[in-house]
Design a protein around this motif. Structure first.
Motif, short mmCIF file in Angstrom:
data_model
loop_
_atom_site.label_atom_id
_atom_site.label_comp_id
_atom_site.label_asym_id
_atom_site.label_seq_id
_atom_site.Cartn_x
_atom_site.Cartn_y
_atom_site.Cartn_z
N ARG A 5 0.84 -1.19 0.00
CA ARG A 5 0.00 0.00 0.00
C ARG A 5 0.88 1.25 0.00
O ARG A 5 1.81 1.37 0.79
CB ARG A 5 -0.94 0.02 1.21
CG ARG A 5 -1.97 -1.10 1.20
CD ARG A 5 -2.85 -1.07 2.43
NE ARG A 5 -3.90 -2.06 2.38
CZ ARG A 5 -3.76 -3.32 2.74
NH1 ARG A 5 -2.57 -3.74 3.19
NH2 ARG A 5 -4.76 -4.18 2.68
N ARG A 6 0.57 2.16 -0.92
CA ARG A 6 1.32 3.40 -1.05
C ARG A 6 0.36 4.59 -0.95
O ARG A 6 -0.08 5.13 -1.96
CB ARG A 6 2.08 3.44 -2.37
CG ARG A 6 3.05 2.27 -2.53
CD ARG A 6 3.76 2.33 -3.88
NE ARG A 6 4.62 1.20 -4.09
CZ ARG A 6 5.90 1.15 -3.72
NH1 ARG A 6 6.44 2.20 -3.11
NH2 ARG A 6 6.63 0.09 -3.94
N PRO A 7 0.00 4.98 0.24
CA PRO A 7 -0.97 6.09 0.36
C PRO A 7 -0.43 7.41 -0.15
O PRO A 7 -1.19 8.27 -0.62
CB PRO A 7 -1.25 6.15 1.87
CG PRO A 7 -0.04 5.52 2.50
CD PRO A 7 0.43 4.46 1.56
N GLY A 8 0.90 7.61 -0.10
CA GLY A 8 1.47 8.86 -0.58
C GLY A 8 1.24 9.08 -2.06
O GLY A 8 0.99 10.21 -2.51
N GLN A 9 1.32 8.00 -2.84
CA GLN A 9 1.08 8.12 -4.27
C GLN A 9 -0.35 8.53 -4.56
O GLN A 9 -0.61 9.37 -5.44
CB GLN A 9 1.41 6.79 -4.96
CG GLN A 9 2.89 6.46 -4.99
CD GLN A 9 3.18 5.21 -5.80
OE1 GLN A 9 2.25 4.53 -6.26
NE2 GLN A 9 4.44 4.89 -5.96
N TRP A 10 -1.31 7.93 -3.85
CA TRP A 10 -2.71 8.28 -4.07
C TRP A 10 -2.99 9.72 -3.67
O TRP A 10 -3.73 10.45 -4.35
CB TRP A 10 -3.61 7.33 -3.29
CG TRP A 10 -3.61 5.93 -3.83
CD1 TRP A 10 -2.91 4.87 -3.36
CD2 TRP A 10 -4.34 5.46 -4.96
NE1 TRP A 10 -3.13 3.76 -4.12
CE2 TRP A 10 -4.02 4.09 -5.11
CE3 TRP A 10 -5.22 6.06 -5.86
CZ2 TRP A 10 -4.55 3.31 -6.13
CZ3 TRP A 10 -5.75 5.28 -6.87
CH2 TRP A 10 -5.43 3.94 -7.00
#
Length: 346
Positions: free
Chosen positions: A38-43
């Motif tokens: 999971r990469r919340p920063g990208q979203w």
């Protein structure tokens, strides 16, 4: 008395075909799924960038000051198209002549003759050190420096003389000035491309007895173009936009044609948007052409091969969708209780 069952040993258990029964940990591992990280920063960054883009697009569309109706009316006007034609012609002529002269200058810089190397370096140094506008104004006012130009013997008689006032008009001044400027940059581009070729290949070709002309056309040029084409594409786009500077000489290019219109109608913003959109369209077409030319000269550069083009990706996606649609159609036609067409009956 002993019976046969008492004398003969018990029969050995026969092994059944197939894998052994899975234990509880093995079954749990088989049911486990690989979950992407999971990469919340990208979203979050994508959402912020998309929000900014929507805000800018909304301001461009809904701002009445742009007067998009006026832009649409003048976008294909005759005067604008004539200016666009002259802009494209100047770009093609100056870049072609600039690369011809630049190739000569690059050859001089790579020469073993110190005089040729020095003269080439001085030319490149002067034209890269002075602003393009200053160069154009100097050529436009060359009559004040040299009223006549002649061919003859130095410090002796002249065989042919021409008055510069009648020779250098606005269009010719633009062609000469931009060509000499582009030649200085093209010389460094060509020289860098030639130097990027491995010297070991030239030595190997000389050891095999290959002629110098064939070495140049078959070995040096194809490999040098990999380094020349990307920079040359950027020069082409810069030359296209750089032609707008000749509007100070009253040459009817795209920008000058637009200026003539808004000086009479006072519609400055919409007419500038007409020129801007035309520059964007032409630059986009040139960028697409540069992409495919780079792919042509990049063949064989890597073992993995070239990545697919956007058109090839679109075709592959269409084939996948077509295959999935055909498979769904075959499953629907098989009906309940029948063997699906895509499965093999054993």
């Amino acid at each position: 008395m002993a019976t046969p069952q008492d004398v003969l040993p018990a029969p050995a258990l026969t092994k059944t075909a197939g894998p052994p029964p899975a234990t509880a940990p093995d079954a749990a591992a088989a049911d486990a799924r690989i979950v992407a990280r999971r990469r919340p920063g990208q979203w979050v960054s994508a959402a912020v960038a998309l929000l900014v883009f929507v805000m800018v697009a909304n301001s461009l569309v809904r701002n009445q000051a742009f007067q998009w109706g006026v832009v649409a009316d003048w976008f294909t006007a005759t005067s604008v198209l004539n200016g666009l034609t002259l802009t494209l012609w100047l770009t093609a002529v100056t870049l072609a002549l600039g690369f011809v002269l630049g190739t000569v200058l690059a050859t001089m810089r790579l020469s073993s003759n110190p005089v040729l190397r020095t003269l080439s370096w001085v030319y490149i140094w002067i034209f890269r050190s002075t602003p393009a506008l200053v160069q154009l104004l100097l050529f436009f006012n060359i009559g004040a420096l040299y009223p006549t130009l002649g061919i003859g013997i130095p410090f002796g008689p002249e065989f042919l003389t021409v008055k510069t006032v009648n020779l250098f008009g606005p269009t010719l001044t633009a062609v000469v000035g931009l060509t000499l400027l582009e030649a200085a940059y093209a010389a460094e581009v060509v020289r860098g491309g030639i130097l990027s070729v491995d010297r070991g290949q030239l030595e190997a070709a000389a050891a095999l007895g290959i002629g110098r002309r064939r070495v140049l056309l078959r070995i040096v040029v194809p490999q040098a173009m990999r380094s020349i084409v990307p920079t040359a594409g950027n020069m082409l786009i810069s030359a296209l936009k750089g032609t707008s500077i000749i509007s100070v000489l009253a040459v009817s290019d795209l920008l000058y044609s637009v200026q003539l219109v808004y000086l009479q109608s006072y519609q400055v913003i919409p007419m500038l948007m007409v020129a801007t959109i035309w520059y964007i369209v032409i630059t986009t077409v040139l960028s697409v052409g540069q992409y495919y030319v780079e792919r042509h000269y990049a063949r064989g550069a890597t073992r993995e091969g070239l990545p697919p083009t956007p058109l090839q990706k679109a075709r592959a996606a269409y084939r996948r969708l077509r295959t999935a649609a055909d498979a769904d159609t075959a499953d629907t036609r098989s009906g309940p209780g029948r063997t699906p067409a895509k499965e093999t009956v054993r």
